[in-house]
Design a protein around this motif. Structure first.
Motif, PDB file in Angstrom:
ATOM      1  N   TYR A 110       0.948  -4.377 -11.193  1.00  0.00           N
ATOM      2  CA  TYR A 110       0.645  -4.917 -12.468  1.00  0.00           C
ATOM      3  C   TYR A 110       0.183  -6.148 -12.265  1.00  0.00           C
ATOM      4  O   TYR A 110       0.476  -6.884 -11.142  1.00  0.00           O
ATOM      5  N   GLY A 111      -0.662  -6.567 -12.998  1.00  0.00           N
ATOM      6  CA  GLY A 111      -1.085  -7.954 -13.071  1.00  0.00           C
ATOM      7  C   GLY A 111      -1.328  -8.601 -14.596  1.00  0.00           C
ATOM      8  O   GLY A 111      -2.159  -7.887 -15.191  1.00  0.00           O
ATOM      9  N   LEU A 112      -0.683  -9.683 -14.807  1.00  0.00           N
ATOM     10  CA  LEU A 112      -0.764 -10.240 -16.312  1.00  0.00           C
ATOM     11  C   LEU A 112      -1.814 -11.467 -15.971  1.00  0.00           C
ATOM     12  O   LEU A 112      -1.319 -12.479 -15.368  1.00  0.00           O
ATOM     13  N   PHE A 113      -2.972 -11.408 -16.862  1.00  0.00           N
ATOM     14  CA  PHE A 113      -3.877 -12.584 -16.783  1.00  0.00           C
ATOM     15  C   PHE A 113      -3.938 -12.951 -18.168  1.00  0.00           C
ATOM     16  O   PHE A 113      -3.653 -12.462 -19.117  1.00  0.00           O
ATOM     17  N   ALA A 140      -5.295  -4.542  -9.335  1.00  0.00           N
ATOM     18  CA  ALA A 140      -4.388  -4.999 -10.494  1.00  0.00           C
ATOM     19  C   ALA A 140      -3.676  -6.097 -10.313  1.00  0.00           C
ATOM     20  O   ALA A 140      -3.392  -6.877 -11.239  1.00  0.00           O
ATOM     21  N   GLU A 141      -3.114  -6.382  -9.177  1.00  0.00           N
ATOM     22  CA  GLU A 141      -2.531  -7.634  -8.728  1.00  0.00           C
ATOM     23  C   GLU A 141      -3.270  -8.985  -8.949  1.00  0.00           C
ATOM     24  O   GLU A 141      -2.813  -9.991  -9.069  1.00  0.00           O
ATOM     25  N   GLY A 142      -4.663  -8.793  -8.729  1.00  0.00           N
ATOM     26  CA  GLY A 142      -5.433  -9.610  -8.494  1.00  0.00           C
ATOM     27  C   GLY A 142      -5.408 -10.587  -7.328  1.00  0.00           C
ATOM     28  O   GLY A 142      -6.013 -11.861  -7.525  1.00  0.00           O
ATOM     29  N   VAL A 143      -5.178 -10.277  -6.498  1.00  0.00           N
ATOM     30  CA  VAL A 143      -4.894 -10.775  -4.949  1.00  0.00           C
ATOM     31  C   VAL A 143      -5.983 -10.700  -4.205  1.00  0.00           C
ATOM     32  O   VAL A 143      -6.416  -9.683  -3.644  1.00  0.00           O
ATOM     33  N   SER A 154       2.708 -10.969 -11.509  1.00  0.00           N
ATOM     34  CA  SER A 154       1.985  -9.819 -11.004  1.00  0.00           C
ATOM     35  C   SER A 154       3.165  -8.882 -10.016  1.00  0.00           C
ATOM     36  O   SER A 154       4.096  -9.958  -9.832  1.00  0.00           O
ATOM     37  N   SER A 155       3.010  -7.948  -9.653  1.00  0.00           N
ATOM     38  CA  SER A 155       3.713  -7.350  -9.012  1.00  0.00           C
ATOM     39  C   SER A 155       3.496  -7.490  -7.182  1.00  0.00           C
ATOM     40  O   SER A 155       4.347  -6.758  -6.501  1.00  0.00           O
ATOM     41  N   ALA A 156       2.743  -8.522  -7.051  1.00  0.00           N
ATOM     42  CA  ALA A 156       2.214  -8.627  -5.495  1.00  0.00           C
ATOM     43  C   ALA A 156       3.512  -9.278  -4.810  1.00  0.00           C
ATOM     44  O   ALA A 156       3.712  -8.755  -3.614  1.00  0.00           O
ATOM     45  N   ALA A 157       4.265 -10.263  -5.354  1.00  0.00           N
ATOM     46  CA  ALA A 157       5.696 -10.708  -4.591  1.00  0.00           C
ATOM     47  C   ALA A 157       6.561  -9.456  -4.510  1.00  0.00           C
ATOM     48  O   ALA A 157       7.053  -9.515  -3.298  1.00  0.00           O
ATOM     49  N   ARG A 198      -3.783  -5.650 -16.295  1.00  0.00           N
ATOM     50  CA  ARG A 198      -4.036  -4.501 -15.356  1.00  0.00           C
ATOM     51  C   ARG A 198      -2.850  -3.641 -14.706  1.00  0.00           C
ATOM     52  O   ARG A 198      -1.770  -4.388 -14.420  1.00  0.00           O
ATOM     53  N   LEU A 199      -2.998  -2.483 -15.177  1.00  0.00           N
ATOM     54  CA  LEU A 199      -1.545  -1.415 -14.784  1.00  0.00           C
ATOM     55  C   LEU A 199      -1.991  -0.515 -13.720  1.00  0.00           C
ATOM     56  O   LEU A 199      -2.944   0.294 -14.035  1.00  0.00           O
ATOM     57  N   LEU A 200      -1.171  -0.193 -12.772  1.00  0.00           N
ATOM     58  CA  LEU A 200      -1.515   0.744 -11.985  1.00  0.00           C
ATOM     59  C   LEU A 200      -0.206   1.690 -12.035  1.00  0.00           C
ATOM     60  O   LEU A 200       0.979   1.291 -11.701  1.00  0.00           O
ATOM     61  N   VAL A 201      -0.418   2.773 -12.684  1.00  0.00           N
ATOM     62  CA  VAL A 201       0.933   3.810 -13.185  1.00  0.00           C
ATOM     63  C   VAL A 201       0.386   5.219 -12.873  1.00  0.00           C
ATOM     64  O   VAL A 201      -0.662   5.691 -12.695  1.00  0.00           O
TER      65      VAL A 201
END
Length: 244
Positions: free
Chosen positions: A54-57, A121-124, A141-144, A62-65
């Motif tokens: 997910y990424g919250l902006f 989704a994570e925006g990286v 985001s879930s990147a970390a 944006r969600l990947l599910v």
């Protein structure tokens, strides 16, 4: 032309984009981000949706599910909307929803596009800008999690992510290498287009399998007058199957 029903296929990953109404800011402060993430965790658990990324902006989510059944996505987003909007409006003294009325989504052919959609989704490193350091990733985001710097209990890793390596270290290192390379603007635009238009993101064969399984059309009609005696003009979107 009547709008086709949303394409939801249980067991396959879906990318969701939900935007603020008229592009307005949805998350005013850090507390709003935390509130949404908590509401997402609760709604996903109840609806039977696995959150892979997910990424919250400020003005977009944006969600990947992966949904467990055909109603799971709608149930999750409805519950999420009720919970978050009620608390958001109370906190900021507002009375209407900050969201567009309808979230957008696409079904993903995981073997081809899951990892590209995860980083989108994570925006990286999206849109041609590479990640300079992995400690630059957003806290929202879930990147970390995927880089191994902050475990996230919300995230359920997808088999496509596990395929990056046999150990957590191997997977995290492989994903970091991907993030240190920029995702092209063309690739990011194709992913966004698939979600916003609702067509599946994958090969033509993948789209045809979805048609055979669901009975729903999964590719746009051709532009221009249909063959035969029909006189109406089919107005449709461009083909987005396997655009990357």
């Amino acid at each position: 032309m009547a709008r086709l029903p949303r394409l939801v296929v249980p067991g396959l990953p879906h990318l969701i984009i939900h935007r603020g109404h008229n592009g307005q800011t949805v998350f005013v402060d850090e507390g709003d981000f935390a509130l949404y993430r908590q509401a997402l965790a609760e709604a996903a658990a109840v609806a039977g949706v696995a959150v892979h990324g997910y990424g919250l902006f400020p003005a977009e989510v944006r969600l990947l599910v992966t949904p467990a059944d055909e109603n799971a996505l709608g149930s999750m987003m409805q519950a999420l909307g009720r919970s978050f909007v009620r608390a958001f409006n109370l906190k900021h003294q507002r009375s209407s929803t900050p969201w567009e009325g309808r979230f957008r989504s696409t079904v993903i052919e995981a073997d081809r596009h899951f990892l590209d959609c995860l980083r989108f989704a994570e925006g990286v490193g999206v849109g041609g800008m590479a990640l300079a350091r992995t400690d630059e990733v957003s806290a929202w985001s879930s990147a970390a999690h995927h880089l191994g710097t902050r475990p996230d209990p919300l995230v359920v890793d997808h088999p496509a992510f596990w395929a990056l390596g046999n150990t957590p270290f191997e997977r995290e290192a492989a994903y970091e290498r991907r993030l240190l390379q920029p995702q092209s603007s063309r690739e990011a635009a194709a992913i966004a287009e698939a979600a916003l238009k609702g067509w599946p993101l994958g090969s033509k064969e993948f789209a045809q399998r979805l048609t055979d399984t669901t009975g729903r059309r999964t590719q746009p009609l051709r532009r221009g007058r249909p063959r035969g005696s029909a006189r109406t003009v089919a107005r449709t979107a461009d083909v987005v199957s396997d655009p990357i």
